[in-house]
Motif scaffolding. Sequence first.
Motif, PDB file in Angstrom:
ATOM      1  N   HIS A  74      -9.575   0.212   7.860  1.00  0.00           N
ATOM      2  CA  HIS A  74      -8.552  -0.569   7.152  1.00  0.00           C
ATOM      3  C   HIS A  74      -8.581  -0.072   5.705  1.00  0.00           C
ATOM      4  O   HIS A  74      -9.560  -0.300   4.984  1.00  0.00           O
ATOM      5  N   ARG A 129      -0.985  -0.407   2.618  1.00  0.00           N
ATOM      6  CA  ARG A 129      -2.265  -0.798   3.245  1.00  0.00           C
ATOM      7  C   ARG A 129      -2.112  -0.645   4.753  1.00  0.00           C
ATOM      8  O   ARG A 129      -1.183  -1.198   5.349  1.00  0.00           O
ATOM      9  N   VAL A 130      -3.021   0.127   5.358  1.00  0.00           N
ATOM     10  CA  VAL A 130      -2.884   0.480   6.767  1.00  0.00           C
ATOM     11  C   VAL A 130      -4.165   0.145   7.517  1.00  0.00           C
ATOM     12  O   VAL A 130      -5.276   0.267   6.979  1.00  0.00           O
ATOM     13  N   ASP A 131      -3.991  -0.304   8.754  1.00  0.00           N
ATOM     14  CA  ASP A 131      -5.113  -0.610   9.649  1.00  0.00           C
ATOM     15  C   ASP A 131      -4.868   0.132  10.951  1.00  0.00           C
ATOM     16  O   ASP A 131      -3.799  -0.020  11.559  1.00  0.00           O
ATOM     17  N   GLY A 132      -5.832   0.954  11.388  1.00  0.00           N
ATOM     18  CA  GLY A 132      -5.586   1.713  12.608  1.00  0.00           C
ATOM     19  C   GLY A 132      -6.792   2.494  13.079  1.00  0.00           C
ATOM     20  O   GLY A 132      -7.900   2.385  12.543  1.00  0.00           O
ATOM     21  N   THR A 133      -6.555   3.286  14.110  1.00  0.00           N
ATOM     22  CA  THR A 133      -7.560   4.180  14.683  1.00  0.00           C
ATOM     23  C   THR A 133      -7.203   5.607  14.292  1.00  0.00           C
ATOM     24  O   THR A 133      -6.065   6.042  14.500  1.00  0.00           O
ATOM     25  N   GLN A 159     -12.458  -1.904   5.384  1.00  0.00           N
ATOM     26  CA  GLN A 159     -13.323  -2.045   6.551  1.00  0.00           C
ATOM     27  C   GLN A 159     -13.394  -0.723   7.292  1.00  0.00           C
ATOM     28  O   GLN A 159     -12.399   0.001   7.410  1.00  0.00           O
ATOM     29  N   HIS A 211      -1.683   3.055  14.446  1.00  0.00           N
ATOM     30  CA  HIS A 211      -1.862   2.372  13.169  1.00  0.00           C
ATOM     31  C   HIS A 211      -0.763   1.340  12.959  1.00  0.00           C
ATOM     32  O   HIS A 211       0.304   1.404  13.576  1.00  0.00           O
ATOM     33  N   GLU A 212      -1.059   0.394  12.077  1.00  0.00           N
ATOM     34  CA  GLU A 212      -0.103  -0.644  11.688  1.00  0.00           C
ATOM     35  C   GLU A 212      -0.139  -0.783  10.175  1.00  0.00           C
ATOM     36  O   GLU A 212      -1.212  -0.954   9.589  1.00  0.00           O
ATOM     37  N   TYR A 237      -6.645   0.921   1.851  1.00  0.00           N
ATOM     38  CA  TYR A 237      -5.651   0.546   0.843  1.00  0.00           C
ATOM     39  C   TYR A 237      -5.414   1.735  -0.079  1.00  0.00           C
ATOM     40  O   TYR A 237      -6.357   2.307  -0.635  1.00  0.00           O
ATOM     41  N   LYS A 280       0.079  -2.805   7.144  1.00  0.00           N
ATOM     42  CA  LYS A 280      -0.058  -4.219   6.823  1.00  0.00           C
ATOM     43  C   LYS A 280       0.700  -4.610   5.559  1.00  0.00           C
ATOM     44  O   LYS A 280       1.113  -5.763   5.409  1.00  0.00           O
ATOM     45  N   ASP A 325     -12.188   3.438  13.557  1.00  0.00           N
ATOM     46  CA  ASP A 325     -11.239   2.436  13.098  1.00  0.00           C
ATOM     47  C   ASP A 325     -11.466   2.176  11.617  1.00  0.00           C
ATOM     48  O   ASP A 325     -12.613   2.112  11.146  1.00  0.00           O
TER      49      ASP A 325
END
Length: 463
Positions: free
Chosen positions: A125, A197-201, A111, A171-172, A127, A174, A123
């Motif tokens: 997401h 796998r990371v999700d962040g700004t 994303q 970031h987080e 992998y 996942k 932003d």
Amino acid sequence: SLTTFPTIMESLGVKATATVEATLRFLSALDPPLSEDVLDALRKIVSAQGLSMDVLRALGHDGLIDVGVSRCVDRARILASSGLDVPIKRKVENTGKKLREFEVSRVSFFQLKGIDPVAQCFDAHVYFEFIVRGAAHDLDLMEPGEDFSYPYPPLAWYWNHQVDFPNAVAHEVKECKIIPGPKVNNQPSPDMVCIIRVDGTFSERLELHKFPIDQQDLTVSLEIKCAQEGPTPVRIIVPEGVKAGIDKERFDMNNIWDLSENVVLKAEESGLKLNGGVREKTYISLHASASVCRLTSFYFANIVTPMSFFAALTVFCSFCVPRDDVGDRLSVSLTLMLTAAAYKLAITTMMPTIAYLTLLDKYLLSTSGIIVLVVIQNGVAKINSRSDADTDELSGFTFDRISLYVICGLWAAVHAYFMMATFVTFEARRLIDVNRAGHQRRANHRLSSEFGVHLITELSKRV
């Protein structure tokens, strides 16, 4: 699953030649030792079934899972110590360096959202998947826990503690795991797969010189914090044809940006530079870049077209008033100038707040300059007619006519330049996207000399 052991042994031609006691002694003597729960599970199965080390080897990873060896590192040590015909790296005391190679196997943007030109961030997401070749047969890499001696840390130490995202604002993680590689010819793979796998700004310095027809590379950087000068250097390999893509269906800003389906991967060195430009420590980073192009119809319809009309009306309406009626002329031109100034103030929120001029800023300043030039011409025309009161009436008419032609020519030149710049930028977008699809990477957002020659060639062919 125990009922399938005789079938497995018959199919592989394996004979249980070792005694149960020898098998148990072998398992207990592994260095480093297996955990007590794993040994207890193996003792029960080996004693009940009369299994030898040949049988345990024949079972492979899947069979060892069935008999109670759930941890990948334990299974790898049993297989590696039971006589497999593969090179086994034993732990030795060594004060040198051991280079580890992480090969990129897949990068996916799940994303992409929240592109903020003001805050210079977006932003995402993302992998990442890497393969470590031969890691399953390397006892140092498969060492459980994190109690180790340099220069041979386990794979889990690299992946759980040394991976960083240097351009992340927040970031987080996942998902972060290490799994065996896919089977080869129905045999356990010698490779290990590292997944994060990371999700962040993420921050991104947006290049807005061509705004509103700009193209942006949104980059997520993954860095392994193992200095090349230290005892545990690493290398990131980006092979040809690596799987890299983006989910365009989940892109929720497609009414503002056009998202390219091509993702560019680039591995390079990074690190803190001291005075003189010399790096104190050098790290290896992987940059994954997704490309977006701004949709321009909104800016053309709501900014470019009205300002173009304001400048054109100022020129033509002002010169339609007789030059002797200087008050009427100035009232028309000043009214349109104030209208253009008020409109420019109203559209300020649509413009990026940056320290340099964009293409749209240059256009607005040029059209505003034309309007100001018309106002100045109206006053100068009146002064010129007074100073030439005793001369022929033709001189005032000639000055007016020349001024009209010059200002109209300036208006046409400004719009021709803007339209040509727009056309060239659109062509550059197309060629860059073709280059991305062909795995040709750009060094930066500006066109290189070779790319400029290629662009001029393409444009000349079209002309």
